[in-house]
Design a protein around this motif. Structure first.
Motif, PDB file in Angstrom:
ATOM      1  N   UNK A  25       0.801  -1.215   0.102  1.00  0.00           N
ATOM      2  CA  UNK A  25       0.190  -0.039  -0.118  1.00  0.00           C
ATOM      3  C   UNK A  25       1.058   1.469   0.024  1.00  0.00           C
ATOM      4  N   UNK A  26       1.866   1.358   0.999  1.00  0.00           N
ATOM      5  CA  UNK A  26       2.666   2.359   1.042  1.00  0.00           C
ATOM      6  C   UNK A  26       3.564   2.570  -0.449  1.00  0.00           C
ATOM      7  N   UNK A  27       3.763   1.569  -1.158  1.00  0.00           N
ATOM      8  CA  UNK A  27       4.775   1.626  -2.543  1.00  0.00           C
ATOM      9  C   UNK A  27       3.578   2.081  -3.574  1.00  0.00           C
ATOM     10  N   UNK A  28       2.448   1.966  -3.478  1.00  0.00           N
ATOM     11  CA  UNK A  28       1.470   2.211  -4.398  1.00  0.00           C
ATOM     12  C   UNK A  28       1.067   3.651  -4.201  1.00  0.00           C
ATOM     13  N   UNK A  29       1.127   3.843  -2.711  1.00  0.00           N
ATOM     14  CA  UNK A  29       0.691   5.718  -2.450  1.00  0.00           C
ATOM     15  C   UNK A  29       1.744   6.306  -3.225  1.00  0.00           C
ATOM     16  N   UNK A  30       3.094   5.708  -2.913  1.00  0.00           N
ATOM     17  CA  UNK A  30       4.350   6.631  -3.419  1.00  0.00           C
ATOM     18  C   UNK A  30       4.295   6.857  -4.926  1.00  0.00           C
ATOM     19  N   UNK A  31       3.902   5.746  -5.655  1.00  0.00           N
ATOM     20  CA  UNK A  31       4.107   5.737  -6.988  1.00  0.00           C
ATOM     21  C   UNK A  31       2.865   6.638  -7.572  1.00  0.00           C
ATOM     22  N   UNK A  32       1.809   6.345  -7.126  1.00  0.00           N
ATOM     23  CA  UNK A  32       0.648   7.058  -7.654  1.00  0.00           C
ATOM     24  C   UNK A  32       0.389   8.685  -7.132  1.00  0.00           C
ATOM     25  N   UNK A  38      -9.146   8.442  -6.195  1.00  0.00           N
ATOM     26  CA  UNK A  38     -10.456   8.962  -6.613  1.00  0.00           C
ATOM     27  C   UNK A  38     -11.333   7.720  -6.698  1.00  0.00           C
ATOM     28  N   UNK A  39     -12.575   8.225  -6.865  1.00  0.00           N
ATOM     29  CA  UNK A  39     -13.449   7.043  -7.234  1.00  0.00           C
ATOM     30  C   UNK A  39     -13.168   6.093  -8.304  1.00  0.00           C
ATOM     31  N   UNK A  40     -12.647   7.064  -9.563  1.00  0.00           N
ATOM     32  CA  UNK A  40     -12.355   6.484 -10.964  1.00  0.00           C
ATOM     33  C   UNK A  40     -11.257   5.545 -10.990  1.00  0.00           C
ATOM     34  N   UNK A  41     -10.290   5.785  -9.820  1.00  0.00           N
ATOM     35  CA  UNK A  41      -9.107   5.047  -9.790  1.00  0.00           C
ATOM     36  C   UNK A  41      -9.012   4.157  -8.933  1.00  0.00           C
ATOM     37  N   UNK A  42      -9.883   4.022  -7.883  1.00  0.00           N
ATOM     38  CA  UNK A  42      -9.830   3.205  -6.968  1.00  0.00           C
ATOM     39  C   UNK A  42      -9.692   1.417  -7.030  1.00  0.00           C
ATOM     40  N   UNK A  43     -10.279   1.154  -8.052  1.00  0.00           N
ATOM     41  CA  UNK A  43     -10.297  -0.189  -8.585  1.00  0.00           C
ATOM     42  C   UNK A  43      -8.862  -0.524  -8.903  1.00  0.00           C
ATOM     43  N   UNK A  44      -8.335   0.294  -9.920  1.00  0.00           N
ATOM     44  CA  UNK A  44      -6.842   0.071 -10.308  1.00  0.00           C
ATOM     45  C   UNK A  44      -5.829   0.312  -9.180  1.00  0.00           C
ATOM     46  N   UNK A  45      -6.103   1.103  -8.196  1.00  0.00           N
ATOM     47  CA  UNK A  45      -5.161   1.262  -7.102  1.00  0.00           C
ATOM     48  C   UNK A  45      -5.382  -0.020  -6.221  1.00  0.00           C
ATOM     49  N   UNK A  46      -6.271  -0.515  -5.692  1.00  0.00           N
ATOM     50  CA  UNK A  46      -6.312  -1.343  -4.953  1.00  0.00           C
ATOM     51  C   UNK A  46      -5.925  -2.818  -5.687  1.00  0.00           C
ATOM     52  N   UNK A  47      -6.299  -2.895  -6.768  1.00  0.00           N
ATOM     53  CA  UNK A  47      -5.660  -3.973  -7.657  1.00  0.00           C
ATOM     54  C   UNK A  47      -4.168  -4.140  -7.755  1.00  0.00           C
ATOM     55  N   UNK A  48      -3.566  -2.931  -7.780  1.00  0.00           N
ATOM     56  CA  UNK A  48      -2.138  -2.940  -7.811  1.00  0.00           C
ATOM     57  C   UNK A  48      -1.669  -3.210  -6.375  1.00  0.00           C
ATOM     58  N   UNK A  49      -2.188  -2.844  -5.447  1.00  0.00           N
ATOM     59  CA  UNK A  49      -1.787  -3.250  -4.024  1.00  0.00           C
ATOM     60  C   UNK A  49      -1.772  -4.745  -3.758  1.00  0.00           C
ATOM     61  N   UNK A  50      -2.987  -5.293  -4.196  1.00  0.00           N
ATOM     62  CA  UNK A  50      -3.100  -6.748  -4.284  1.00  0.00           C
ATOM     63  C   UNK A  50      -2.111  -7.498  -5.002  1.00  0.00           C
ATOM     64  N   UNK A  51      -1.830  -7.082  -6.242  1.00  0.00           N
ATOM     65  CA  UNK A  51      -0.812  -7.989  -7.106  1.00  0.00           C
ATOM     66  C   UNK A  51       0.601  -7.670  -6.293  1.00  0.00           C
ATOM     67  N   UNK A  52       0.826  -6.339  -5.928  1.00  0.00           N
ATOM     68  CA  UNK A  52       2.316  -6.289  -5.456  1.00  0.00           C
ATOM     69  C   UNK A  52       2.436  -6.929  -4.136  1.00  0.00           C
TER      70      UNK A  52
END
Length: 88
Positions: A25-32, A38-52
């Motif tokens: 989560x910290x990594x994705x927050x830093x990169x993003x 935002x609601x538009x990016x929420x799905x992609x954001x949390x999918x990235x957290x899960x994959x990483x």
């Protein structure tokens, strides 16, 4: 590297799933560049957290070291001492 991401390899007991997910989560927050998507990016954001997090678990499982495992309490005490010296 983000200061909030802690080393997870070679600890006794091993890193928990929650610790791995928090690091992802910290990594994705830093990169993003945002702490909350935002609601538009929420799905992609949390999918990235899960994959990483998943890939990180595989990495930790596959890493090999000859060094003895570090004790979490000892490392935490060292970090507190460094912080106290830094902010005193």
């Amino acid at each position: 590297m983000c200061r909030n991401i802690r080393p997870l390899n070679n600890f006794e007991p091993p890193a928990t799933r929650d610790e791995v997910t928090a690091a992802a989560l910290q990594y994705v927050r830093k990169v993003a560049g945002t702490t909350k998507p935002s609601q538009a990016n929420e799905e992609a954001f949390y999918a990235a957290v899960k994959e990483i997090a998943h890939i990180t678990e595989h990495l930790l499982d596959d890493l090999v070291t000859t060094a003895p495992p570090k004790d979490r309490e000892v490392e935490a005490a060292k970090a507190r001492a460094r912080a106290q010296a830094r902010y005193a």
